[in-house]
Design a protein around this motif. Structure first.
Motif, PDB file in Angstrom:
ATOM      1  N   ALA A   2     -31.365  26.456  41.122  1.00 20.67           N
ATOM      2  CA  ALA A   2     -29.897  26.489  41.173  1.00 20.67           C
ATOM      3  C   ALA A   2     -29.337  26.755  39.777  1.00 20.67           C
ATOM      4  N   VAL A   3     -28.247  27.489  39.748  1.00 23.38           N
ATOM      5  CA  VAL A   3     -27.580  27.758  38.470  1.00 23.38           C
ATOM      6  C   VAL A   3     -26.942  26.445  38.005  1.00 23.38           C
ATOM      7  N   PRO A   4     -27.194  26.030  36.745  1.00 19.66           N
ATOM      8  CA  PRO A   4     -26.591  24.767  36.303  1.00 19.66           C
ATOM      9  C   PRO A   4     -25.071  24.859  36.334  1.00 19.66           C
ATOM     10  N   SER A   5     -24.436  23.785  36.716  1.00 19.30           N
ATOM     11  CA  SER A   5     -22.976  23.803  36.793  1.00 19.30           C
ATOM     12  C   SER A   5     -22.400  23.903  35.386  1.00 19.30           C
ATOM     13  N   TRP A   6     -21.138  24.283  35.314  1.00 22.20           N
ATOM     14  CA  TRP A   6     -20.488  24.439  34.014  1.00 22.20           C
ATOM     15  C   TRP A   6     -20.508  23.124  33.245  1.00 22.20           C
ATOM     16  N   LEU A   7     -20.252  22.016  33.936  1.00 27.32           N
ATOM     17  CA  LEU A   7     -20.248  20.708  33.272  1.00 27.32           C
ATOM     18  C   LEU A   7     -21.636  20.395  32.705  1.00 27.32           C
ATOM     19  N   GLU A   8     -22.672  20.754  33.455  1.00 26.76           N
ATOM     20  CA  GLU A   8     -24.037  20.542  32.964  1.00 26.76           C
ATOM     21  C   GLU A   8     -24.321  21.408  31.736  1.00 26.76           C
ATOM     22  N   ARG A   9     -23.815  22.635  31.757  1.00 27.07           N
ATOM     23  CA  ARG A   9     -24.004  23.521  30.585  1.00 27.07           C
ATOM     24  C   ARG A   9     -23.311  22.942  29.349  1.00 27.07           C
ATOM     25  N   MET A  36     -18.652  28.302  21.547  1.00 32.30           N
ATOM     26  CA  MET A  36     -17.287  28.046  22.008  1.00 32.30           C
ATOM     27  C   MET A  36     -16.681  27.009  21.074  1.00 32.30           C
ATOM     28  N   ALA A  37     -15.444  27.241  20.676  1.00 31.64           N
ATOM     29  CA  ALA A  37     -14.734  26.282  19.823  1.00 31.64           C
ATOM     30  C   ALA A  37     -13.455  25.865  20.534  1.00 31.64           C
ATOM     31  N   GLU A  38     -13.257  24.569  20.668  1.00 30.33           N
ATOM     32  CA  GLU A  38     -12.049  24.048  21.316  1.00 30.33           C
ATOM     33  C   GLU A  38     -11.314  23.127  20.354  1.00 30.33           C
ATOM     34  N   GLU A  39      -9.990  23.089  20.499  1.00 32.86           N
ATOM     35  CA  GLU A  39      -9.176  22.145  19.737  1.00 32.86           C
ATOM     36  C   GLU A  39      -8.324  21.354  20.716  1.00 32.86           C
ATOM     37  N   TYR A  40      -8.329  20.038  20.551  1.00 28.07           N
ATOM     38  CA  TYR A  40      -7.521  19.154  21.392  1.00 28.07           C
ATOM     39  C   TYR A  40      -6.549  18.379  20.522  1.00 28.07           C
ATOM     40  N   ASP A  41      -5.361  18.133  21.047  1.00 21.19           N
ATOM     41  CA  ASP A  41      -4.405  17.264  20.370  1.00 21.19           C
ATOM     42  C   ASP A  41      -4.964  15.838  20.424  1.00 21.19           C
ATOM     43  N   VAL A  42      -5.099  15.196  19.264  1.00 18.52           N
ATOM     44  CA  VAL A  42      -5.715  13.866  19.210  1.00 18.52           C
ATOM     45  C   VAL A  42      -4.922  12.855  20.043  1.00 18.52           C
ATOM     46  N   LYS A  43      -3.590  12.923  19.992  1.00 18.79           N
ATOM     47  CA  LYS A  43      -2.766  11.926  20.686  1.00 18.79           C
ATOM     48  C   LYS A  43      -2.759  12.121  22.200  1.00 18.79           C
ATOM     49  N   THR A  44      -2.618  13.359  22.657  1.00 16.68           N
ATOM     50  CA  THR A  44      -2.431  13.592  24.096  1.00 16.68           C
ATOM     51  C   THR A  44      -3.708  14.009  24.830  1.00 16.68           C
ATOM     52  N   GLY A  45      -4.713  14.475  24.079  1.00 16.63           N
ATOM     53  CA  GLY A  45      -5.920  14.991  24.723  1.00 16.63           C
ATOM     54  C   GLY A  45      -5.720  16.392  25.289  1.00 16.63           C
ATOM     55  N   GLN A  46      -4.569  16.989  24.962  1.00 16.34           N
ATOM     56  CA  GLN A  46      -4.207  18.315  25.468  1.00 16.34           C
ATOM     57  C   GLN A  46      -5.027  19.403  24.774  1.00 16.34           C
ATOM     58  N   LEU A  47      -5.573  20.343  25.562  1.00 18.98           N
ATOM     59  CA  LEU A  47      -6.300  21.478  24.985  1.00 18.98           C
ATOM     60  C   LEU A  47      -5.309  22.400  24.289  1.00 18.98           C
ATOM     61  N   VAL A  48      -5.530  22.647  23.001  1.00 20.42           N
ATOM     62  CA  VAL A  48      -4.623  23.500  22.219  1.00 20.42           C
ATOM     63  C   VAL A  48      -5.173  24.919  22.116  1.00 20.42           C
ATOM     64  N   SER A  49      -6.491  25.031  21.940  1.00 17.57           N
ATOM     65  CA  SER A  49      -7.070  26.373  21.855  1.00 17.57           C
ATOM     66  C   SER A  49      -8.533  26.366  22.290  1.00 17.57           C
ATOM     67  N   ALA A 179     -13.458  17.037  36.420  1.00 19.92           N
ATOM     68  CA  ALA A 179     -14.469  17.477  35.448  1.00 19.92           C
ATOM     69  C   ALA A 179     -13.940  17.341  34.021  1.00 19.92           C
ATOM     70  N   GLU A 180     -12.658  17.683  33.815  1.00 19.51           N
ATOM     71  CA  GLU A 180     -12.070  17.588  32.468  1.00 19.51           C
ATOM     72  C   GLU A 180     -12.006  16.131  32.012  1.00 19.51           C
ATOM     73  N   GLU A 181     -11.700  15.250  32.961  1.00 19.73           N
ATOM     74  CA  GLU A 181     -11.631  13.820  32.625  1.00 19.73           C
ATOM     75  C   GLU A 181     -13.007  13.319  32.188  1.00 19.73           C
ATOM     76  N   GLN A 182     -14.030  13.728  32.928  1.00 16.50           N
ATOM     77  CA  GLN A 182     -15.408  13.351  32.591  1.00 16.50           C
ATOM     78  C   GLN A 182     -15.795  13.883  31.223  1.00 16.50           C
ATOM     79  N   LEU A 183     -15.439  15.156  30.971  1.00 15.73           N
ATOM     80  CA  LEU A 183     -15.791  15.797  29.707  1.00 15.73           C
ATOM     81  C   LEU A 183     -15.110  15.089  28.538  1.00 15.73           C
ATOM     82  N   GLN A 184     -13.835  14.725  28.716  1.00 21.94           N
ATOM     83  CA  GLN A 184     -13.106  14.037  27.636  1.00 21.94           C
ATOM     84  C   GLN A 184     -13.796  12.739  27.252  1.00 21.94           C
ATOM     85  N   LYS A 185     -14.291  12.007  28.263  1.00 20.74           N
ATOM     86  CA  LYS A 185     -14.999  10.743  27.976  1.00 20.74           C
ATOM     87  C   LYS A 185     -16.230  11.014  27.129  1.00 20.74           C
TER      88      LYS A 185
END
Length: 203
Positions: A2-9, A36-49, A179-185
């Motif tokens: 099976a192709v690994p899921s995105w969360l697993e990757r 891949m490079a991501e930026e999150y707002d520290v206070k809100t957890g919002q994805l910025v880029s 999935a995003e909630e899990q990833l944030q943790k």
């Protein structure tokens, strides 16, 4: 197999974190060499880029491709940017998500709201913006839905128009929110370097 899921990757990727300028910056290095490079707002957890980079044919690092956030501006002072400059009145397409939805903004579109139609093309797995005056046409995909192999839902799509900007919103499916909630943790567990030199590398 099976192709690994995105969360697993994401879990399997080598990750480094850096907290700088009120943003939590995460750098992922995947087994296939993609970055891949991501930026999150520290206070809100919002994805910025979110940006992607692949190795080029010679094995060197290619250019960063922006998926979420402000489009990359050409380096100032470069001769090309002085000679060939996009008109500042051209439409600018960019993605800027909220916690509950994917959102795109197209600036410099002066026509009234009734001119636009935004639809889902399920077969082609994309959204299409059309205008009755034939002045603007754009097809765009939602990579997140592709990565999680989720169908596009017409009911999740809406748009509005204000200040010469067309704003398109697609409500995130519950699978992606979970999935995003899990990833944030998991990202919070990564020890972040504070105010480093900005290259997202930790020892």
């Amino acid at each position: 197999m099976a192709v690994p899921s995105w969360l697993e990757r994401l879990r399997a990727a080598s990750k480094t974190a850096l907290v700088q300028d009120g943003k939590r910056k995460i750098h992922y290095l995947f087994e296939d060499g993609k970055e891949m490079a991501e930026e999150y707002d520290v206070k809100t957890g919002q994805l910025v880029s979110r940006k992607w980079r692949e190795k080029n044919t010679l094995g060197g690092s290619g250019k960063w491709q922006v998926e979420v956030g402000e489009p990359a501006s050409p380096l100032l002072g470069a001769l090309e940017s002085e000679l060939i400059k996009e008109s500042s009145s051209n439409p600018v397409f960019m993605r800027k998500d909220t916690l509950s939805s994917f959102q795109w903004r197209i600036r410099n579109l002066p026509y009234p709201k009734e001119v636009y139609s935004v639809s889902v093309e399920k077969e082609q797995r994309c959204c299409v913006i059309r205008t009755t005056n034939k002045k603007y046409y754009k097809k765009f995909s939602i990579p997140d839905l592709d990565r999680y192999q989720l169908p596009l839902d017409t009911a999740a799509l809406s748009f509005t128009h204000a200040n010469n900007t067309l704003i398109i919103t697609y409500q995130k499916p519950k699978e992606i929110l979970a999935a995003e909630e899990q990833l944030q943790k998991e990202l919070k567990k990564i020890k972040a370097a504070n105010n480093g030199d900005g290259d997202c590398k930790t020892q």
